[in-house]
Write an enzyme that holds these catalytic residues in place. Structure first.
Site, PDB file in Angstrom:
ATOM      1  N   GLU A   1     -58.682   2.934  51.890  1.00 33.80           N
ATOM      2  CA  GLU A   1     -59.966   2.369  51.437  1.00 33.80           C
ATOM      3  C   GLU A   1     -59.936   1.938  49.967  1.00 33.80           C
ATOM      4  O   GLU A   1     -60.485   0.901  49.594  1.00 33.80           O
ATOM      5  CB  GLU A   1     -61.070   3.431  51.650  1.00 33.80           C
ATOM      6  CG  GLU A   1     -62.456   2.982  51.319  1.00 33.80           C
ATOM      7  CD  GLU A   1     -62.938   1.846  52.214  1.00 33.80           C
ATOM      8  OE1 GLU A   1     -63.210   2.097  53.380  1.00 33.80           O
ATOM      9  OE2 GLU A   1     -63.032   0.708  51.722  1.00 33.80           O
TER      10      GLU A   1
ATOM     11  N   GLU B   1     -53.847  -5.046  35.182  1.00 33.41           N
ATOM     12  CA  GLU B   1     -52.617  -4.367  35.586  1.00 33.41           C
ATOM     13  C   GLU B   1     -51.677  -4.352  34.376  1.00 33.41           C
ATOM     14  O   GLU B   1     -51.856  -5.139  33.434  1.00 33.41           O
ATOM     15  CB  GLU B   1     -51.948  -5.126  36.737  1.00 33.41           C
ATOM     16  CG  GLU B   1     -52.815  -5.295  37.972  1.00 33.41           C
ATOM     17  CD  GLU B   1     -53.054  -4.016  38.754  1.00 33.41           C
ATOM     18  OE1 GLU B   1     -52.088  -3.285  39.024  1.00 33.41           O
ATOM     19  OE2 GLU B   1     -54.216  -3.739  39.087  1.00 33.41           O
TER      20      GLU B   1
ATOM     21  N   ASP C   1     -53.150 -10.333  42.721  1.00 34.37           N
ATOM     22  CA  ASP C   1     -53.836  -9.071  43.046  1.00 34.37           C
ATOM     23  C   ASP C   1     -54.970  -9.348  44.048  1.00 34.37           C
ATOM     24  O   ASP C   1     -55.108  -8.637  45.054  1.00 34.37           O
ATOM     25  CB  ASP C   1     -54.389  -8.451  41.754  1.00 34.37           C
ATOM     26  CG  ASP C   1     -55.171  -7.176  42.002  1.00 34.37           C
ATOM     27  OD1 ASP C   1     -54.535  -6.137  42.250  1.00 34.37           O
ATOM     28  OD2 ASP C   1     -56.421  -7.218  41.985  1.00 34.37           O
TER      29      ASP C   1
ATOM     30  N   LYS D   1     -55.474  -8.223  48.162  1.00 32.46           N
ATOM     31  CA  LYS D   1     -56.695  -7.599  48.697  1.00 32.46           C
ATOM     32  C   LYS D   1     -57.279  -8.446  49.822  1.00 32.46           C
ATOM     33  O   LYS D   1     -57.764  -7.919  50.827  1.00 32.46           O
ATOM     34  CB  LYS D   1     -57.703  -7.394  47.565  1.00 32.46           C
ATOM     35  CG  LYS D   1     -57.213  -6.349  46.539  1.00 32.46           C
ATOM     36  CD  LYS D   1     -58.029  -6.362  45.269  1.00 32.46           C
ATOM     37  CE  LYS D   1     -57.544  -5.321  44.279  1.00 32.46           C
ATOM     38  NZ  LYS D   1     -58.110  -5.484  42.936  1.00 32.46           N
TER      39      LYS D   1
HETATM   40  P1  NAP Z   1     -51.417   4.887  36.491  1.00 36.50           P
HETATM   41  O1  NAP Z   1     -52.577   5.270  35.643  1.00 36.50           O
HETATM   42  O2  NAP Z   1     -50.337   4.066  35.908  1.00 36.50           O
HETATM   43  O3  NAP Z   1     -50.787   6.248  37.068  1.00 36.50           O
HETATM   44  C1  NAP Z   1     -49.584   6.297  37.796  1.00 36.50           C
HETATM   45  C2  NAP Z   1     -49.187   7.767  37.981  1.00 36.50           C
HETATM   46  O4  NAP Z   1     -48.051   7.832  38.802  1.00 36.50           O
HETATM   47  C3  NAP Z   1     -48.839   8.487  36.679  1.00 36.50           C
HETATM   48  O5  NAP Z   1     -49.318   9.798  36.741  1.00 36.50           O
HETATM   49  C4  NAP Z   1     -47.305   8.476  36.667  1.00 36.50           C
HETATM   50  O6  NAP Z   1     -46.748   9.626  36.025  1.00 36.50           O
HETATM   51  C5  NAP Z   1     -46.992   8.517  38.133  1.00 36.50           C
HETATM   52  N1  NAP Z   1     -45.771   7.796  38.459  1.00 36.50           N
HETATM   53  C6  NAP Z   1     -45.573   6.455  38.386  1.00 36.50           C
HETATM   54  N2  NAP Z   1     -44.329   6.146  38.794  1.00 36.50           N
HETATM   55  C7  NAP Z   1     -43.717   7.310  39.103  1.00 36.50           C
HETATM   56  C8  NAP Z   1     -42.428   7.671  39.561  1.00 36.50           C
HETATM   57  N3  NAP Z   1     -41.483   6.747  39.800  1.00 36.50           N
HETATM   58  N4  NAP Z   1     -42.155   8.977  39.793  1.00 36.50           N
HETATM   59  C9  NAP Z   1     -43.083   9.912  39.553  1.00 36.50           C
HETATM   60  N5  NAP Z   1     -44.346   9.648  39.115  1.00 36.50           N
HETATM   61  C10 NAP Z   1     -44.650   8.368  38.899  1.00 36.50           C
HETATM   62  O7  NAP Z   1     -51.903   4.113  37.799  1.00 36.50           O
HETATM   63  P2  NAP Z   1     -53.393   4.060  38.397  1.00 36.50           P
HETATM   64  O8  NAP Z   1     -54.197   3.082  37.634  1.00 36.50           O
HETATM   65  O9  NAP Z   1     -53.896   5.449  38.585  1.00 36.50           O
HETATM   66  O10 NAP Z   1     -53.104   3.345  39.815  1.00 36.50           O
HETATM   67  C11 NAP Z   1     -52.498   4.059  40.870  1.00 36.50           C
HETATM   68  C12 NAP Z   1     -52.567   3.217  42.151  1.00 36.50           C
HETATM   69  O11 NAP Z   1     -53.920   2.974  42.481  1.00 36.50           O
HETATM   70  C13 NAP Z   1     -51.908   1.833  42.078  1.00 36.50           C
HETATM   71  O12 NAP Z   1     -51.357   1.513  43.330  1.00 36.50           O
HETATM   72  C14 NAP Z   1     -53.086   0.906  41.762  1.00 36.50           C
HETATM   73  O13 NAP Z   1     -52.863  -0.426  42.161  1.00 36.50           O
HETATM   74  C15 NAP Z   1     -54.152   1.568  42.607  1.00 36.50           C
HETATM   75  N6  NAP Z   1     -55.531   1.291  42.179  1.00 36.50           N
HETATM   76  C16 NAP Z   1     -55.880   1.536  40.895  1.00 36.50           C
HETATM   77  C17 NAP Z   1     -57.191   1.309  40.488  1.00 36.50           C
HETATM   78  C18 NAP Z   1     -57.626   1.602  39.084  1.00 36.50           C
HETATM   79  O14 NAP Z   1     -58.801   1.432  38.781  1.00 36.50           O
HETATM   80  N7  NAP Z   1     -56.746   2.060  38.203  1.00 36.50           N
HETATM   81  C19 NAP Z   1     -58.126   0.819  41.409  1.00 36.50           C
HETATM   82  C20 NAP Z   1     -57.732   0.589  42.731  1.00 36.50           C
HETATM   83  C21 NAP Z   1     -56.412   0.841  43.106  1.00 36.50           C
HETATM   84  P3  NAP Z   1     -46.989   9.974  34.469  1.00 36.50           P
HETATM   85  O15 NAP Z   1     -48.446  10.345  34.366  1.00 36.50           O
HETATM   86  O16 NAP Z   1     -46.110  11.120  34.168  1.00 36.50           O
HETATM   87  O17 NAP Z   1     -46.667   8.725  33.713  1.00 36.50           O
HETATM   88  N1  HSE Z   2     -56.371  -4.911  38.080  1.00 37.94           N
HETATM   89  C1  HSE Z   2     -57.260  -4.650  39.173  1.00 37.94           C
HETATM   90  C2  HSE Z   2     -58.565  -5.416  38.905  1.00 37.94           C
HETATM   91  C3  HSE Z   2     -57.508  -3.148  39.290  1.00 37.94           C
HETATM   92  O1  HSE Z   2     -58.735  -5.943  37.789  1.00 37.94           O
HETATM   93  O2  HSE Z   2     -59.392  -5.516  39.798  1.00 37.94           O
HETATM   94  C4  HSE Z   2     -58.202  -2.737  40.565  1.00 37.94           C
HETATM   95  O3  HSE Z   2     -57.459  -3.034  41.716  1.00 37.94           O
END
Ligand code: NAP
Ligand code: HSE
Length: 428
Positions: free
Chosen positions: A129, A190, A201, A205
């Site tokens: 989701e 990103e 992106d 979606k």
């Molecule tokens: P993020 O802040 O960059 O966090 C990534 C996490 O994964 C960090 O804790 C990192 O460890 C860990 N990690 C990354 N690569 C790794 C590896 N090779 N081995 C072990 N640990 C690893 O990313 P995020 O923004 O939370 O996004 C996570 C996912 O959710 C992505 O697929 C993104 O597209 C999706 N998403 C994000 C959002 C948003 O608002 N951010 C919204 C919808 C979907 P460290 O903490 O030690 O660096």
């Molecule tokens: N980079 C993405 C955005 C994060 O701007 O919508 C959420 O998927």
């Protein structure tokens, strides 16, 4: 009550939100599913990194297999992002009978069918989701809420970064480059913002939305993609003057068995509900043959909004576990995707032309439209103190994409047309 044990892959923005919600809403979650939900182990890249939440250091690991192969972990929550590692971990987890919740739109848009097939083979759930429109529960709505209807159109503002940029350009007259920098500093974009601004992106979606909405396997390559990097302040100014907002819209349409899916900057009439969606907010407009128009609005990204979708998926997995019905993917696409050709894709178009300012020019231009049977809704010549040439704005009636492309080709050999400055699809 035996606790449900969760292995969390990633403790960044979304992972931190998941821990906060699972801990902060524990009583409510437990009353819904009948068991405590416990985060058993958390994968990070660097255990020594400072975190914004307090977490038992013994729970942290840098070894993914310690979690994937952990005998007591029932559900894997993947919020680390990227493709090669996550695909490998998820496939292995499924083969070991573990259920999966993920926010990874890149992975699901490109390898969704393989992952869902593996899940079904192993009677496991894979829920995602949070991968589209962060906190808006749109995937469940398409699959369950619209199960009785036939969806013919899905239109989405599904990228917060580009909506933020376009809103700032429209409301404050800011330039594209300045606002992109701001969006990066605010953490919306990103790590490499190219996938945001070039529309990839949003295309990922839209692949997921169209697959679920039309119940046919749409591939990322089926989506025609154009981003916002060439949108100018001038385009936005003209849009506003004519009563439109310029938005990066994902548009998926179905007519009988034919579909078209695109992501492109689009002029949206201000009276359309999606035109008023500003800033980082997302919205998904869904048209069903029976229900008519509906629209879903909310935060498309961010720690807690995205984590609410993840934890709601977790609750769904645990409820399925209790009922013994995991792996019954009612959302699996069952139809073959047949794409419309360019002469079957129809919409209104906005064109901004720089042309010679002399008698007879308009007649020669309108003749090209007539040649390909593109009918015009309005034609406007605007004086521009910064441009000695004439600027002509044309809005067409509904016309096929192929016909409009042919008209544009004729302009290449018309000496009175100096430049086709902009061409946008028009909605609303
Ligand atoms: P993020 O802040 O960059 O966090 C990534 C996490 O994964 C960090 O804790 C990192 O460890 C860990 N990690 C990354 N690569 C790794 C590896 N090779 N081995 C072990 N640990 C690893 O990313 P995020 O923004 O939370 O996004 C996570 C996912 O959710 C992505 O697929 C993104 O597209 C999706 N998403 C994000 C959002 C948003 O608002 N951010 C919204 C919808 C979907 P460290 O903490 O030690 O660096
Ligand atoms: N980079 C993405 C955005 C994060 O701007 O919508 C959420 O998927």
């Amino acid at each position: 009550m035996k606790p449900i044990k969760v292995g969390l892959l990633g403790l960044g923005t979304v992972g931190t939100g998941v821990v906060r919600i699972v801990e902060g809403h524990q009583e409510d979650l437990q009353s819904q599913v009948g068991s405590p939900i416990m985060i058993e182990k958390v994968l990070v890249q660097n255990k020594a990194k400072a975190r914004s939440i307090s977490i038992d250091p013994d729970k942290l690991t840098e070894d993914p297999w310690e979690i994937i192969r952990h005998p007591e972990i029932d559900v894997i929550v993947e919020v680390m992002g990227g493709i090669p590692h996550t695909k490998e971990y998820i496939l292995e987890a499924l083969s070991l009978g573990k259920h999966v919740v993920t926010a990874n739109k890149d992975l699901m848009a490109m390898h969704g069918p393989e992952i869902l097939a593996k899940a079904q083979e192993n009677r496991c759930d894979v829920l995602y989701e949070a991968s589209v429109a962060g906190g808006i529960p749109i995937l469940r709505t398409l699959v369950e809420g619209f199960s009785s209807d036939r969806i013919t159109k899905i239109m989405g503002i599904v990228n917060g970064t580009t909506n933020y940029i376009l809103t700032k350009m429209s409301q404050e007259g800011a330039t594209y480059g300045d606002v992109l920098k701001e969006a990066q500093e605010l953490g919306y974009a990103e790590a490499d913002p190219t996938s945001d601004v070039e529309g990839l992106d949003a295309a990922r979606k839209m692949t997921i939305l169209a697959t679920l909405g039309f119940r046919s396997n749409v591939a990322l390559e089926d989506v025609s993609v154009k981003g916002i990097s060439s949108v100018s302040k001038e385009d936005i100014l003209y849009a506003k003057r004519l009563g439109y907002e310029l938005k990066l819209l994902g548009i998926a349409e179905r007519q009988d068995d034919l579909v078209s899916i695109s992501v492109q900057p689009t002029m949206v009439k201000k009276t359309h509900p999606i035109a008023s969606v500003g800033g980082v907010f997302n919205a998904v407009y869904v048209y069903g043959e029976a229900v008519g128009e509906t629209m879903f609005y909310g935060a498309g990204a961010g720690e807690l909004p995205t984590a609410t979708s993840i934890v709601a998926d977790l609750v769904a997995v645990v409820k399925n576990l209790k009922l013994g019905v995991n792996g019954k993917q009612s959302s699996l696409a069952y139809k073959e995707t047949k794409l419309k050709t360019d002469d079957q894709i129809s919409s209104k178009y906005f064109l901004l032309l720089h042309v010679a300012d002399r008698a007879g020019v308009l007649a020669r231009i309108t003749q090209s439209f007539a040649e390909y049977e593109v009918s015009l809704e309005s034609v406007l010549q605007q004086p521009n103190p910064n441009n000695p040439d004439a600027e002509i704005i044309i809005i067409t009636h509904d016309a096929s994409k192929a016909a409009v492309q042919k008209v544009l080709q004729t302009f290449e050999s018309l000496d009175v047309v100096y430049k086709v400055k902009s061409v946008y699809r028009v909605e609303g």
